[in-house]
Design an enzyme around this catalytic site. Structure first.
Site, PDB file in Angstrom:
ATOM      1  N   GLU A  13       0.826  -1.212   0.000  1.00 36.44           N
ATOM      2  CA  GLU A  13       0.000   0.000   0.000  1.00 36.44           C
ATOM      3  C   GLU A  13       0.861   1.263   0.000  1.00 36.44           C
ATOM      4  O   GLU A  13       0.340   2.361  -0.136  1.00 36.44           O
ATOM      5  CB  GLU A  13      -0.912   0.014   1.241  1.00 36.44           C
ATOM      6  CG  GLU A  13      -2.002  -1.044   1.192  1.00 36.44           C
ATOM      7  CD  GLU A  13      -2.679  -1.261   2.531  1.00 36.44           C
ATOM      8  OE1 GLU A  13      -3.738  -1.888   2.537  1.00 36.44           O
ATOM      9  OE2 GLU A  13      -2.162  -0.831   3.570  1.00 36.44           O
ATOM     10  N   ASP A 217     -12.297  -5.849   0.082  1.00 35.24           N
ATOM     11  CA  ASP A 217     -13.061  -7.083   0.317  1.00 35.24           C
ATOM     12  C   ASP A 217     -14.326  -6.736   1.099  1.00 35.24           C
ATOM     13  O   ASP A 217     -14.493  -5.602   1.534  1.00 35.24           O
ATOM     14  CB  ASP A 217     -12.208  -8.087   1.119  1.00 35.24           C
ATOM     15  CG  ASP A 217     -11.775  -7.501   2.462  1.00 35.24           C
ATOM     16  OD1 ASP A 217     -12.546  -7.624   3.420  1.00 35.24           O
ATOM     17  OD2 ASP A 217     -10.700  -6.887   2.540  1.00 35.24           O
TER      18      ASP A 217
HETATM   19  N1  ADE Z   1      -8.250  -4.521   5.778  1.00 36.20           N
HETATM   20  C1  ADE Z   1      -8.724  -4.887   4.559  1.00 36.20           C
HETATM   21  N2  ADE Z   1      -9.721  -5.796   4.693  1.00 36.20           N
HETATM   22  C2  ADE Z   1      -9.883  -5.998   6.032  1.00 36.20           C
HETATM   23  C3  ADE Z   1     -10.732  -6.834   6.787  1.00 36.20           C
HETATM   24  N3  ADE Z   1     -11.629  -7.631   6.201  1.00 36.20           N
HETATM   25  N4  ADE Z   1     -10.611  -6.799   8.145  1.00 36.20           N
HETATM   26  C4  ADE Z   1      -9.700  -5.995   8.740  1.00 36.20           C
HETATM   27  N5  ADE Z   1      -8.861  -5.201   8.062  1.00 36.20           N
HETATM   28  C5  ADE Z   1      -8.952  -5.190   6.717  1.00 36.20           C
END
Ligand code: ADE
Length: 250
Positions: A13, A217
């Site tokens: 990132e 996600d």
């Molecule tokens: N960063 C990106 N996706 C995440 C998730 N599902 N839980 C915690 N931090 C995250």
């Protein structure tokens, strides 16, 4: 003179943000590399925060105390909590909260001990600047950030949101846990692992900050696979484009 600290939670990132710096030198403290230089004409210090609230707290504190940053920008990915948020959407913070903080019955759930609040607000002007940078980029088209193939692969049609972000020392990867957090904190848009810790550091030092998170996600059973793919293929391109546009506007 402004000296902006820029943090990302994963090498993927932040590496390309480091590549934007000119006149750079690298300083290592506490196993962390801080790259000092300029983006355009703005002085910046860029670092990998490392994962989770404690790691990010250490890195943010060093940025303020050792490098004298005047503002702090956190950039990275998050899991979507709110319905309607899609992979590739971008959230700019209004407020940060720690979803795993619970000192009941001493103080109410989520309240920061001795600070008498659950939420820490991000700096309005810095967050507006981040939002402006994101909208400029989205107007030009996301294909200019990640390329046509990635747009198709991730089915990207990104939107910008401003709102609350929750942080905790957990990777959220079940719908049950996602709904549990959302049930307790219904205004929260997305979840990650560092933002609220950085927010608390900035509150205590009086340093303006903002958090910018791209949805990688849906914090459900597919989160591990979706997150890994997003991180490997497009996270760096998003960070680079957003930070470079933001520094152009500063
Ligand atoms: N960063 C990106 N996706 C995440 C998730 N599902 N839980 C915690 N931090 C995250």
């Amino acid at each position: 003179m402004r000296n902006i600290g820029i943090l990302g939670a994963m090498a993927q990132e932040i590496d390309e943000v480091k590549a934007l710096l000119t006149e750079k030198t690298t300083v290592t403290i506490a196993n962390r590399e801080f790259v000092v230089g300029k983006i355009g004409t703005t002085r910046c210090v860029v670092a990998f925060s490392k994962w989770g609230k404690v790691a990010a707290t250490i890195t943010a504190t060093l940025l303020i105390q050792e490098f004298g940053v005047t503002d702090l920008v956190f950039i990275g990915t998050a899991g979507a909590l709110a319905d309607g948020l899609k992979v590739g959407d971008i959230v700019v913070s209004r407020r940060l909260v720690q979803h795993d903080l619970d000192a009941r019955p001493i103080i109410p759930r989520f309240e920061l001990p001795l600070l008498n609040r659950m939420y820490v607000g991000s700096d309005y002007q810095l967050s507006e600047l981040a939002g402006k940078a994101v909208s400029n980029l989205l107007e030009k088209g996301v294909e200019n950030i990640v390329g046509e193939d990635a747009v198709k692969e991730f089915n990207l049609s990104p939107k910008l949101y401003f709102g609350d972000i929750a942080s905790g020392d957990q990777f959220i990867n079940s719908n049950e846990k996602r709904l549990e957090i959302l049930g307790l904190l219904p205004d929260v848009l997305c979840v990650e692992m560092e933002g609220a810790a950085v927010a608390q550091v900035c509150l205590e030092f009086g340093t303006p900050f903002t958090v910018i998170r791209t949805i990688s996600d849906s914090a459900d059973h597919n989160a591990r696979v979706d997150f890994s793919k997003f991180i490997a293929e497009v996270a760096n391109a998003y960070s680079r484009a957003i930070i470079s546009e933001m520094m152009r506007l500063v």
